[in-house]
Write a protein that holds these residues in place. Structure first.
Motif, PDB file in Angstrom:
ATOM      1  N   ALA A 280       0.872  -1.178   0.000  1.00 19.82           N
ATOM      2  CA  ALA A 280       0.000   0.000   0.000  1.00 19.82           C
ATOM      3  C   ALA A 280       0.904   1.221   0.000  1.00 19.82           C
ATOM      4  CB  ALA A 280      -0.910  -0.010   1.218  1.00 19.82           C
ATOM      5  N   ARG A 281       0.825   2.019  -1.051  1.00 21.74           N
ATOM      6  CA  ARG A 281       1.716   3.155  -1.211  1.00 21.74           C
ATOM      7  C   ARG A 281       0.969   4.463  -0.981  1.00 21.74           C
ATOM      8  NH1 ARG A 281       1.869  -0.695  -4.979  1.00 21.74           N
ATOM      9  NH2 ARG A 281       3.828  -1.542  -5.821  1.00 21.74           N
ATOM     10  N   SER A 282       1.663   5.407  -0.393  1.00 19.41           N
ATOM     11  CA  SER A 282       1.156   6.770  -0.284  1.00 19.41           C
ATOM     12  C   SER A 282       2.355   7.706  -0.431  1.00 19.41           C
ATOM     13  CB  SER A 282       0.458   7.003   1.065  1.00 19.41           C
ATOM     14  OG  SER A 282       1.400   7.018   2.125  1.00 19.41           O
ATOM     15  N   SER A 283       2.113   8.992  -0.415  1.00 23.01           N
ATOM     16  CA  SER A 283       3.217   9.948  -0.562  1.00 23.01           C
ATOM     17  C   SER A 283       4.129   9.952   0.659  1.00 23.01           C
ATOM     18  CB  SER A 283       2.658  11.360  -0.791  1.00 23.01           C
ATOM     19  OG  SER A 283       1.828  11.741   0.301  1.00 23.01           O
ATOM     20  N   ARG A 284       3.649   9.382   1.766  1.00 18.43           N
ATOM     21  CA  ARG A 284       4.431   9.435   3.005  1.00 18.43           C
ATOM     22  C   ARG A 284       5.034   8.104   3.416  1.00 18.43           C
ATOM     23  NH1 ARG A 284       1.015  13.325   7.165  1.00 18.43           N
ATOM     24  NH2 ARG A 284       1.059  15.225   5.863  1.00 18.43           N
ATOM     25  N   ARG A 285       4.385   7.003   3.035  1.00 20.97           N
ATOM     26  CA  ARG A 285       4.897   5.729   3.534  1.00 20.97           C
ATOM     27  C   ARG A 285       4.492   4.577   2.616  1.00 20.97           C
ATOM     28  NH1 ARG A 285       1.248   3.511   8.524  1.00 20.97           N
ATOM     29  NH2 ARG A 285      -0.811   3.719   7.541  1.00 20.97           N
ATOM     30  N   VAL A 286       5.165   3.451   2.853  1.00 18.23           N
ATOM     31  CA  VAL A 286       4.872   2.200   2.168  1.00 18.23           C
ATOM     32  C   VAL A 286       4.641   1.140   3.240  1.00 18.23           C
ATOM     33  CG1 VAL A 286       5.744   0.411   0.611  1.00 18.23           C
ATOM     34  CG2 VAL A 286       6.307   2.812   0.182  1.00 18.23           C
ATOM     35  N   VAL A 287       3.530   0.408   3.124  1.00 17.17           N
ATOM     36  CA  VAL A 287       3.239  -0.655   4.096  1.00 17.17           C
ATOM     37  C   VAL A 287       2.844  -1.913   3.347  1.00 17.17           C
ATOM     38  CG1 VAL A 287       2.548   0.937   5.922  1.00 17.17           C
ATOM     39  CG2 VAL A 287       0.830   0.051   4.336  1.00 17.17           C
ATOM     40  N   LEU A 288       3.101  -3.036   3.971  1.00 21.14           N
ATOM     41  CA  LEU A 288       2.709  -4.316   3.398  1.00 21.14           C
ATOM     42  C   LEU A 288       1.219  -4.556   3.576  1.00 21.14           C
ATOM     43  CD1 LEU A 288       5.595  -6.649   4.602  1.00 21.14           C
ATOM     44  CD2 LEU A 288       4.918  -6.315   2.225  1.00 21.14           C
ATOM     45  N   THR A 289       0.574  -5.082   2.549  1.00 17.55           N
ATOM     46  CA  THR A 289      -0.796  -5.542   2.698  1.00 17.55           C
ATOM     47  C   THR A 289      -0.778  -6.931   3.343  1.00 17.55           C
ATOM     48  OG1 THR A 289      -0.820  -6.630   0.542  1.00 17.55           O
ATOM     49  CG2 THR A 289      -1.449  -4.280   0.605  1.00 17.55           C
ATOM     50  N   GLY A 290      -1.940  -7.457   3.639  1.00 21.37           N
ATOM     51  CA  GLY A 290      -2.003  -8.817   4.174  1.00 21.37           C
ATOM     52  C   GLY A 290      -1.438  -9.831   3.196  1.00 21.37           C
ATOM     53  N   ASP A 291      -1.771  -9.657   1.914  1.00 23.01           N
ATOM     54  CA  ASP A 291      -1.221 -10.558   0.900  1.00 23.01           C
ATOM     55  C   ASP A 291       0.287 -10.392   0.802  1.00 23.01           C
ATOM     56  OD1 ASP A 291      -3.705 -11.587   0.231  1.00 23.01           O
ATOM     57  OD2 ASP A 291      -4.080 -10.072  -1.298  1.00 23.01           O
ATOM     58  N   GLY A 292       0.763  -9.144   0.946  1.00 24.33           N
ATOM     59  CA  GLY A 292       2.189  -8.897   0.890  1.00 24.33           C
ATOM     60  C   GLY A 292       2.932  -9.590   2.016  1.00 24.33           C
ATOM     61  N   GLU A 293       2.346  -9.586   3.213  1.00 22.27           N
ATOM     62  CA  GLU A 293       2.985 -10.245   4.356  1.00 22.27           C
ATOM     63  C   GLU A 293       3.107 -11.741   4.118  1.00 22.27           C
ATOM     64  OE1 GLU A 293       0.682  -9.168   7.714  1.00 22.27           O
ATOM     65  OE2 GLU A 293       1.521  -7.148   7.884  1.00 22.27           O
ATOM     66  N   ARG A 294       2.056 -12.319   3.534  1.00 21.85           N
ATOM     67  CA  ARG A 294       2.106 -13.764   3.269  1.00 21.85           C
ATOM     68  C   ARG A 294       3.135 -14.089   2.201  1.00 21.85           C
ATOM     69  NH1 ARG A 294      -3.618 -16.309   2.188  1.00 21.85           N
ATOM     70  NH2 ARG A 294      -2.267 -18.142   2.138  1.00 21.85           N
ATOM     71  N   LEU A 295       3.173 -13.272   1.140  1.00 15.41           N
ATOM     72  CA  LEU A 295       4.124 -13.549   0.073  1.00 15.41           C
ATOM     73  C   LEU A 295       5.557 -13.322   0.525  1.00 15.41           C
ATOM     74  CD1 LEU A 295       4.412 -14.312  -2.938  1.00 15.41           C
ATOM     75  CD2 LEU A 295       4.567 -11.870  -3.416  1.00 15.41           C
ATOM     76  N   LEU A 296       5.784 -12.395   1.440  1.00 11.83           N
ATOM     77  CA  LEU A 296       7.137 -12.101   1.895  1.00 11.83           C
ATOM     78  C   LEU A 296       7.801 -13.338   2.469  1.00 11.83           C
ATOM     79  CD1 LEU A 296       9.424 -10.116   2.449  1.00 11.83           C
ATOM     80  CD2 LEU A 296       8.258  -9.490   4.590  1.00 11.83           C
ATOM     81  N   VAL A 297       7.051 -14.119   3.221  1.00 10.14           N
ATOM     82  CA  VAL A 297       7.602 -15.344   3.809  1.00 10.14           C
ATOM     83  C   VAL A 297       8.061 -16.295   2.715  1.00 10.14           C
ATOM     84  CG1 VAL A 297       7.078 -17.355   5.235  1.00 10.14           C
ATOM     85  CG2 VAL A 297       6.170 -15.109   5.874  1.00 10.14           C
ATOM     86  N   GLU A 298       7.199 -16.491   1.702  1.00 15.23           N
ATOM     87  CA  GLU A 298       7.538 -17.424   0.629  1.00 15.23           C
ATOM     88  C   GLU A 298       8.674 -16.881  -0.235  1.00 15.23           C
ATOM     89  OE1 GLU A 298       6.290 -20.359   0.628  1.00 15.23           O
ATOM     90  OE2 GLU A 298       4.919 -19.877   2.271  1.00 15.23           O
TER      91      GLU A 298
END
Length: 287
Positions: A49-67
């Motif tokens: 999830a991107r904005s002009s101030r920060r970048v955060v992982l979505t729920g799907d992103g957190e799951r994919l990060l592990v794999e």
């Protein structure tokens, strides 16, 4: 999906900043944004999830990060595992294979031999069930097989999917379509290899027909794909189905994907005692 895309995604996920990720990867920031965007489009999910101030992982992103971390760690282990294979059993890799997998076998072995040129490879032909038993008993090291596999005591990892294509006479009324409806198979004599020869293809086609609510009339078994294609091109009111697609290379026939698509999965079989590092490295080599 490319390994580079996973590396860029992991860097952004850990830094939570595209600029810092680019510095870490020693590339320009637009390249990172582009590759992560391509990964999201290919997977069909939003990872960040991107904005002009920060970048955060979505729920799907957190799951994919592990794999993704697991895959990247496996890639880095290819060299080490290749050395281990060469050191054991006098540098011999016993590889179970099946007809039609020659290019995948050649490519995978070549990747391992980049770091272990002295490795000797022994190919063992046979059906999936025999390969599973061989891996479990330690008679072969790994195997590449097509179709569903049920095997206790063996790790089964899907590596690829082969699309099925129908071979029709060029004068068939659906020959001009980009993809041929599977219902067409009920209009013609369907010629397939005997199940004992190619169970994966045979079962996949008939299962797809049942799902579509059709019961094709089966003709003579295909013992030579080349001969069957020639016969269809000469006016035989029949069709056959093949793995992959080499294009319309025979006069009088067309080769088209089925609609809806039908695919046959391909699997890597390896002993459970091999460990995750070994498994990941083999996946990287043969995927």
């Amino acid at each position: 999906m490319e390994i580079r895309q996973l590396r860029y995604f992991v860097a952004v996920a850990e830094e939570l900043h595209f600029g810092r990720a680019a510095e870490r990867l020693a590339v320009v920031q637009p390249a990172v944004s582009q590759q992560v965007g391509r990964l999201e489009r290919e997977l069909g999910v939003r990872l960040l999830a991107r904005s002009s101030r920060r970048v955060v992982l979505t729920g799907d992103g957190e799951r994919l990060l592990v794999e993704a971390r697991s895959v990247l760690a496996a890639v880095d282990r290819v060299r080490a595992v290749a050395g281990e294979l060469a050191a054991g059993r006098a540098g011999t890799l016993r590889l179970g294979t099946s007809p039609g997998l020659g290019e995948r076998v050649r490519r995978g072995v070549a990747r391992i031999r980049e770091h272990t040129p002295e490795l000797t490879v022994v190919l063992v032909d046979g059906p999936a069930e025999a390969h599973a038993a061989g891996v479990r008993a330690g008679e072969i090291d790994i195997a590449l097989v097509r179709g569903p596999v049920r095997a206790q005591g063996v790790q089964v990892v899907e590596l690829w999917r082969d699309p099925l294509h129908v071979v029709l006479s060029a004068d068939h009324h659906d020959a001009g379509r980009q993809a041929v409806p599977i219902a067409v198979l009920s209009e013609l004599v369907l010629r397939l290899p005997e199940r004992s020869t190619d169970a994966a293809l045979h079962d996949a086609v008939l299962a797809a027909c049942r799902l579509a609510g059709i019961a094709p009339r089966l003709g003579r078994p295909v013992r030579s794909v080349e001969d069957a294609v020639v016969e269809i091109g000469l006016g035989d009111r029949a069709a056959t189905v093949v793995l992959g697609c080499a294009g319309d290379v025979t006069p009088g026939v067309v080769v088209r994907p089925l609609d809806p698509p039908v695919e046959v999965p391909g699997h890597l079989l390896v002993a459970r005692s091999g460990g995750q590092d070994c498994l990941g490295a083999l996946v990287s080599a043969f995927a």
